[in-house]
Design an enzyme around this catalytic site. Structure first.
Site, mmCIF file in Angstrom:
data_model
loop_
_atom_site.group_PDB
_atom_site.id
_atom_site.type_symbol
_atom_site.label_atom_id
_atom_site.label_comp_id
_atom_site.label_asym_id
_atom_site.label_seq_id
_atom_site.Cartn_x
_atom_site.Cartn_y
_atom_site.Cartn_z
ATOM 1 N N THR A 42 0.839 -1.206 0.000
ATOM 2 C CA THR A 42 0.000 0.000 0.000
ATOM 3 C C THR A 42 0.871 1.252 0.000
ATOM 4 O O THR A 42 0.632 2.200 -0.757
ATOM 5 C CB THR A 42 -0.943 -0.011 1.227
ATOM 6 O OG1 THR A 42 -1.824 -1.116 1.083
ATOM 7 C CG2 THR A 42 -1.739 1.269 1.355
ATOM 8 N N CYS B 168 -30.140 -14.793 -27.332
ATOM 9 C CA CYS B 168 -29.473 -14.359 -28.567
ATOM 10 C C CYS B 168 -29.003 -15.572 -29.364
ATOM 11 O O CYS B 168 -29.835 -16.272 -29.929
ATOM 12 C CB CYS B 168 -28.346 -13.371 -28.234
ATOM 13 S SG CYS B 168 -28.016 -12.264 -29.628
ATOM 14 N N HIS C 108 -31.075 -9.329 -24.986
ATOM 15 C CA HIS C 108 -30.348 -9.767 -23.780
ATOM 16 C C HIS C 108 -31.062 -9.253 -22.526
ATOM 17 O O HIS C 108 -30.722 -8.155 -22.042
ATOM 18 C CB HIS C 108 -28.926 -9.203 -23.802
ATOM 19 C CG HIS C 108 -28.076 -9.770 -24.879
ATOM 20 N ND1 HIS C 108 -27.130 -10.743 -24.653
ATOM 21 C CD2 HIS C 108 -28.037 -9.508 -26.207
ATOM 22 C CE1 HIS C 108 -26.538 -11.050 -25.794
ATOM 23 N NE2 HIS C 108 -27.074 -10.314 -26.753
ATOM 24 N N GLU D 293 -30.684 -10.131 -19.553
ATOM 25 C CA GLU D 293 -29.766 -10.082 -18.392
ATOM 26 C C GLU D 293 -29.209 -8.674 -18.170
ATOM 27 O O GLU D 293 -28.837 -8.324 -17.052
ATOM 28 C CB GLU D 293 -28.630 -11.100 -18.560
ATOM 29 C CG GLU D 293 -27.552 -10.803 -19.609
ATOM 30 C CD GLU D 293 -27.918 -11.199 -21.044
ATOM 31 O OE1 GLU D 293 -29.116 -11.390 -21.326
ATOM 32 O OE2 GLU D 293 -27.002 -11.302 -21.883
HETATM 33 N N1 GLN Z 1 -23.688 -14.382 -33.317
HETATM 34 C C1 GLN Z 1 -25.061 -14.071 -33.284
HETATM 35 C C2 GLN Z 1 -25.406 -12.823 -34.071
HETATM 36 O O1 GLN Z 1 -24.551 -12.025 -34.365
HETATM 37 C C3 GLN Z 1 -25.557 -13.957 -31.861
HETATM 38 C C4 GLN Z 1 -24.982 -12.796 -31.112
HETATM 39 C C5 GLN Z 1 -25.150 -12.916 -29.613
HETATM 40 O O2 GLN Z 1 -25.410 -13.988 -29.078
HETATM 41 N N2 GLN Z 1 -24.956 -11.811 -28.907
HETATM 42 O O3 GLN Z 1 -26.541 -12.612 -34.408
#
Ligand code: GLN
Length: 547
Positions: free
Chosen positions: A194, A384, A510, A512
């Protein structure tokens, strides 16, 4: 409150000390006092953004509402603060140089030699202050990536030194995060790393105001005194950050150490109420006292690196707590899954999620996984690329299109059920050119997804180039696939589900990325509940067989 105040967070001794979590936790505490706060991250690498980095290099690429591909720490900021970040919240050396070099070509510095100081540091500072100039924020926390002493972070540290001078001590403070290691052989906590790390900051002209010390054991008073003396900070500004059971404990740990109080004192912010963190504590209570448990298989190809699926893992933490259920996420390498071993690899799982991804590696294993989940009524969630694999599997084994594929994997397939989006066909540049960020999705009433969201219009974030090929809609519908979410403007398929399956959902977006502690994502919450239900049914079926 008056003009925006700035907090810079630097790190030393080693990487991975959790600057992002400390910044997010401090942001949480300040917000809980009623202040308006945002956090930004400055990364020293030359990539203009992390979108072109392999997850093995830098973990997950986090996508914001406005479609910026950013560092995964922005995910922590959103999950902790429950506010959206944007393109302006993540700046890299690459972006800074790109702007300065573009200006130079445009003649903005005509006649001058363009140099790191002042031109690069001025551009860094312009970005430090950009969000502050919106007038929306009382406090802006800026996390500086990397460690002090790294060659590449030097211009950022120099810009922090200048900012301290520009802003003055009541509007700017520097928090330095360090490590106080425990040497087992000596039986002692050691302060030297530190001291050295602070010395390095001092050499760059920056005196930290507060030290946050990561440690495995509590810091005794003598150690705190020693650190304060050698590092030239007040004793009450040596803040202990002991290893916690979960990252979500860190705001509580830092609150006990009065980090937020020290910050307010130093920035001369008075009369701010005690932080209200009741809901956060309730969440922690549920998280730590689960009444049930499920095991979910996370099938992907970057499973060696947990950071590659950071937001998915965190969304399961939020959804688990909501269900008072411990979610054990078992990562499974998609390349290890073969038709012959599905039962052995996947048979015991209560739910299966196929992760996002790019390229052809691991695709056959993902397709097998989708088949196994479909045929065995196991709750299935494809995100995705995961949704795309479920579509390909359905095409091959239910619709009867044996050679169906995504053109990402097989450009010559006779049945391109997943194909490049029209607007992607002319794009050759790789950086920042995918379909990115938030898009609307219309939800079909009467579908399973409608019962989950309880809405007919949602907005979710995207990062992809390929899409479901709408030419196949009728063929798939006849066989029981339901297209339950559609983009109202482009007609792109956003959500699929299956008619005769307890829980089989794929999303092109996505979800998430929008799950936070205070707003767990409904799809994850529902998926965990469905997995729990599946587990109960399995147990009951076994009982029936045994009696
Ligand atoms: N490879 C795929 C696409 O480009 C899925 C992308 C992903 O899963 N983020 O559509």
């Amino acid at each position: 409150m008056g003009p925006t105040k700035y907090i810079f967070v630097t790190g030393g001794v080693t990487s991975s000390l959790g600057k992002g979590i400390v910044s997010a936790s401090l942001g949480k505490l300040l917000r809980a006092r009623g202040l308006s706060v945002t956090i930004q991250k400055f990364d020293p690498y030359i990539n203009v953004d992390p979108g072109t980095l392999n997850p093995y290099e830098h973990g997950e690429c986090y996508v914001t509402e406005d479609g910026a591909e950013t560092d995964l720490d922005l995910g922590h900021y959103e999950r902790f603060l429950n506010v959206f970040t944007s393109q302006a919240n993540n700046v890299t050396t690459g972006r800074i140089y790109h702007t300065v070099i573009t200006k130079e070509r445009e003649g903005e510095y005509l006649g001058k030699t363009v140099q790191v100081i002042p031109h690069i540091t001025d551009e860094i500072k312009r970005n430090f202050y950009a969000l502050g100039e919106t007038g929306v924020y009382d406090i802006i926390i800026t996390e500086i990536g990397g460690c002090v002493g790294d060659i590449e972070s030097l211009p950022f540290i120099e810009a922090v030194r200048q900012a301290k001078l520009d802003l003055g001590s009541q509007s700017c403070l520097v928090i330095h995060l360090t490590l106080v290691p425990y040497l087992k052989a000596a039986g002692e906590l050691k302060t030297k790393p530190t001291q050295h790390s602070v010395k390095q900051l001092l050499e760059a002209g920056v005196q930290p105001d507060i030290l946050v010390c990561r440690t495995e054991y509590s810091l005794p008073l003598e150690i705190r005194k020693k650190i304060a003396l050698f590092c030239n900070v007040q004793i009450n500004s040596v803040i202990e950050s002991k290893d916690a059971e979960t990252i979500y404990d860190v705001p509580i740990v830092l609150r006990k150490e009065k980090l937020d109080e020290r910050v307010l004192e130093k920035l001369n912010i008075n009369n701010y109420k005690e932080p209200n963190i009741d809901l956060w504590k309730e969440f922690l209570g549920r998280l730590k006292n689960p009444t049930s448990e499920v095991t979910i298989g996370l099938v992907g190809k970057y499973v060696e690196l947990p950071d590659a699926y950071k937001s998915i893992n965190e969304a399961f933490v939020h959804a688990g707590a909501q269900n008072e259920c411990k979610v054990i996420v078992k990562t499974i390498h998609s390349e290890d899954i073969k038709p012959s071993n599905c039962e052995e690899m996947l048979g015991d799982l209560d739910g299966i999620l196929i992760a996002p991804g790019f390229g052809e590696r691991g695709i056959p294993g993902k397709i097998e996984t989708a088949r196994y989940a479909r045929e065995n009524d196991i709750p299935f969630f494809g995100i995705c690329l995961g949704m795309q694999c479920a579509v390909i599997e359905f095409a091959m084994n239910v619709v009867g299109l044996k050679e169906a594929a995504s053109t990402e994997v097989n450009p010559n397939t006779p049945d391109p059920v997943i194909d490049l989006m029209e607007e992607q066909k002319s794009i050759t540049m790789k950086g920042g050119t995918m379909r990115l960020g938030a898009y609307k999705c219309r939800i079909e009433p009467g579908t399973q997804i409608h019962s989950i969201y309880q809405k007919t219009e949602i907005s979710e974030r995207h990062r992809h180039r390929y899409e479901y090929n709408n030419q196949y809609l009728d063929l798939f519908k006849e066989k029981g696939m339901v297209f339950s979410g559609i983009n109202p403007e482009s007609n792109l398929v956003e959500i699929i589900e299956l008619e005769n399956h307890p829980w089989f959902i794929g999303t092109q977006f996505h979800p998430e990325l929008k799950s936070t502690v205070l707003n767990p994502h409904p799809l994850f919450v529902n998926f965990v509940a469905a997995s729990l239900e599946h587990k109960k049914n399995k147990v009951e079926n076994r009982k029936l067989i045994n009696t």
